[in-house]
Enzyme design. Structure first.
Site, PDB file in Angstrom:
ATOM      1  N   ALA A 105       0.866  -1.179   0.000  1.00 39.96           N
ATOM      2  CA  ALA A 105       0.000   0.000   0.000  1.00 39.96           C
ATOM      3  C   ALA A 105       0.900   1.225   0.000  1.00 39.96           C
ATOM      4  CB  ALA A 105      -0.891  -0.013   1.230  1.00 39.96           C
ATOM      5  N   GLY A 150       0.623  -4.945   0.842  1.00 40.17           N
ATOM      6  CA  GLY A 150      -0.559  -5.031  -0.023  1.00 40.17           C
ATOM      7  C   GLY A 150      -0.272  -5.721  -1.348  1.00 40.17           C
ATOM      8  N   GLU A 153      -0.621  -9.294  -0.528  1.00 46.35           N
ATOM      9  CA  GLU A 153      -2.057  -9.532  -0.309  1.00 46.35           C
ATOM     10  C   GLU A 153      -2.804  -9.605  -1.643  1.00 46.35           C
ATOM     11  OE1 GLU A 153      -2.084  -6.191   2.436  1.00 46.35           O
ATOM     12  OE2 GLU A 153      -2.932  -7.485   3.983  1.00 46.35           O
ATOM     13  N   GLU A 173       4.455  -4.721   7.340  1.00 43.01           N
ATOM     14  CA  GLU A 173       3.681  -3.648   7.969  1.00 43.01           C
ATOM     15  C   GLU A 173       4.093  -3.390   9.410  1.00 43.01           C
ATOM     16  OE1 GLU A 173       2.431  -6.151   6.174  1.00 43.01           O
ATOM     17  OE2 GLU A 173       0.943  -5.398   4.758  1.00 43.01           O
TER      18      GLU A 173
END
Ligand code: COA
Length: 281
Positions: A105, A150, A153, A173
């Site tokens: 992200a 992300g 993911e 993260e």
């Protein structure tokens, strides 16, 4: 039982069923009409379609294809559009440049989120991942470099992850004082087990392609120079397969597989039966 019926339990427009007696939906119909044209203008995605294979490339190479909100929004739109496009049999999801599939992200946006915004952003991303996972058409992640946060993911929501031996994965993260928010704790757990998930999410380090493969996080690993060819070969095979059977496998495993075994088996039977309505069986 009704709730477990494959075609009723998740909202999405159904492609026309290839009913027995109709023209076969096998790929001859597609290979006979090759085309290659962009479908929609996107700021952060490149879209290409050829012979039933749509390639969606996240195109922010200077930011290692980090998922800012706009990119998540565009991915949602691109997947939605391809879902109802009967020319699209398979999606290949890739990242621009040599270095990263997706490096996570977008950190610059994450840092500014309030708790309420963080909750909303997490759900916004999770919806995209769930949509991909339950897509009904096969989605291949082509991973040539970093798939972090992300990015991992996103790759884990895809159905096959074909990686270069130079690829690296991680859920870093924790190093930013936060946890995975786009489904990482759940999908990594299902793919690689509790021990590896706790290791990656707690320690936040990267692991290489070979270990990712051994953990079950990658479907296959090939030499970097073979990645494009390998992905193309698998995509062509899937584009040539009976679409309702492909969809039945995806739905039975990914939706039926999340149910109690009684519901999952019933789901499988119904997906099996629907194949009998097609000209491909
Ligand atoms: N969000 C926003 N920008 C990112 C990013 C992310 N997740 N990951 C990389 N970038 C940007 C960098 O800020 C840099 O931009 P700049 O040139 O404008 O400064 C550019 O991409 C290149 O990254 P850089 O860090 O210089 O490359 P590197 O080869 O030294 O390191 C990584 C590569 C992947 C190890 C490193 O970029 C990294 O750790 N990224 C963050 C990964 C992460 O924590 N992801 C989870 C987010 S929740």
């Amino acid at each position: 039982i009704l709730a477990a019926r494959p075609w009723s339990c998740h909202a999405r427009p159904e492609p026309p069923l290839n009913v027995r007696g109709a023209e076969s939906s096998r790929p001859s119909a597609y290979t006979a009409r090759p085309f290659r044209k962009p479908t929609m203008p996107y700021a952060n995605l490149l879209i290409e379609t050829a012979a039933g294979i749509r390639t969606i490339t996240i195109n922010r190479p200077d930011k290692l294809n980090a998922l800012n909100r706009d990119t998540v929004t565009e991915l949602r739109a691109a997947f939605e559009q391809a879902a109802t496009d009967p020319r699209v049999r398979v999606i290949v999801l890739a990242g621009s440049g040599a270095k990263a599939f997706v490096a996570g992200a977008d950190i610059t946006e994450l840092a500014k989120l309030s708790p309420v915004e963080a909750l909303e952003f997490s759900r916004y991303g999770q919806e995209l991942m769930l949509r991909i996972e339950r897509y009904g058409k096969p989605v291949i992640a082509k991973i040539q470099g970093f798939a972090l946060g992300g990015g991992l993911e996103l790759a884990m929501a895809c159905h096959l992850r074909i990686a270069s031996d130079a690829a690296k994965i991680g859920q870093p993260e924790i190093n930013l004082g936060v946890i995975p928010g786009f489904g990482g704790t759940q999908r990594l757990l299902r793919l690689a087990g509790r021990s590896a998930t706790l290791e990656l999410c707690l320690l936040g380090h990267h692991i290489g392609a070979q270990r990712a493969y051994e953990l079950g996080a990658f479907t296959s690993v090939v030499a970097a120079e073979q990645l494009d060819g390998e992905v193309q070969k698998i995509a062509e095979q899937l584009a040539a397969s009976a679409p309702q059977a492909v969809r039945g496998v995806l739905d039975a495993v990914l939706i039926g597989g999340e149910m109690h075994i009684d519901g999952g088996l019933d789901y499988e039977s119904q997906a099996f039966a629907i194949c009998a309505a097609t000209a491909d069986m």
